[in-house]
Design a protein around this motif. Structure first.
Motif, PDB file in Angstrom:
ATOM      1  N   PRO A  72      34.213  11.324   7.440  1.00  0.00           N
ATOM      2  CA  PRO A  72      34.459  12.705   7.033  1.00  0.00           C
ATOM      3  C   PRO A  72      35.596  12.725   6.023  1.00  0.00           C
ATOM      4  O   PRO A  72      36.454  11.833   6.018  1.00  0.00           O
ATOM      5  N   THR A 122      28.054  16.757  14.418  1.00  0.00           N
ATOM      6  CA  THR A 122      28.020  17.362  13.090  1.00  0.00           C
ATOM      7  C   THR A 122      27.407  16.394  12.095  1.00  0.00           C
ATOM      8  O   THR A 122      27.680  15.200  12.126  1.00  0.00           O
ATOM      9  N   MET A 132      26.826  15.093   8.093  1.00  0.00           N
ATOM     10  CA  MET A 132      27.753  14.937   6.985  1.00  0.00           C
ATOM     11  C   MET A 132      26.994  14.956   5.671  1.00  0.00           C
ATOM     12  O   MET A 132      25.909  14.393   5.562  1.00  0.00           O
ATOM     13  N   HIS A 163      30.606  20.100   5.656  1.00  0.00           N
ATOM     14  CA  HIS A 163      30.915  18.868   6.379  1.00  0.00           C
ATOM     15  C   HIS A 163      30.866  17.654   5.441  1.00  0.00           C
ATOM     16  O   HIS A 163      30.013  16.769   5.594  1.00  0.00           O
ATOM     17  N   PRO A 216      36.730  18.858   6.343  1.00  0.00           N
ATOM     18  CA  PRO A 216      35.769  18.037   7.093  1.00  0.00           C
ATOM     19  C   PRO A 216      35.492  18.608   8.478  1.00  0.00           C
ATOM     20  O   PRO A 216      36.217  19.457   8.976  1.00  0.00           O
ATOM     21  N   ALA A 217      34.445  18.080   9.089  1.00  0.00           N
ATOM     22  CA  ALA A 217      34.114  18.383  10.483  1.00  0.00           C
ATOM     23  C   ALA A 217      34.324  17.099  11.279  1.00  0.00           C
ATOM     24  O   ALA A 217      34.030  16.006  10.791  1.00  0.00           O
TER      25      ALA A 217
END
Length: 65
Positions: A23, A41, A43, A7, A35-36
């Protein structure tokens, strides 16, 4: 190789000392990390090396950083 679990994110700074954490897509030699985009989520900040490409993603825009 493509991966997605890290992520990745990139920090962008402005003139007024504002800062965004976005992201990003991170491409290094032989590997690309995706990326997420979820609200839950975490990072991980990208540590770039020479030759890496980082593409920040915000809303519907992807930009090279």
């Amino acid at each position: 190789m493509l991966a997605g679990h890290l992520h990745p994110c990139v920090h962008l700074s402005g003139r007024a000392r504002d800062r965004l954490r976005l992201p990003c897509f991170h491409f290094a030699q032989g590997v690309g990390v995706l990326p997420a985009f979820g609200a839950f989520t975490g990072m991980h900040p990208v540590r770039r090396t020479p030759g890496d490409q980082v593409w920040a993603a915000a809303d519907r825009v992807v930009a090279l950083r």
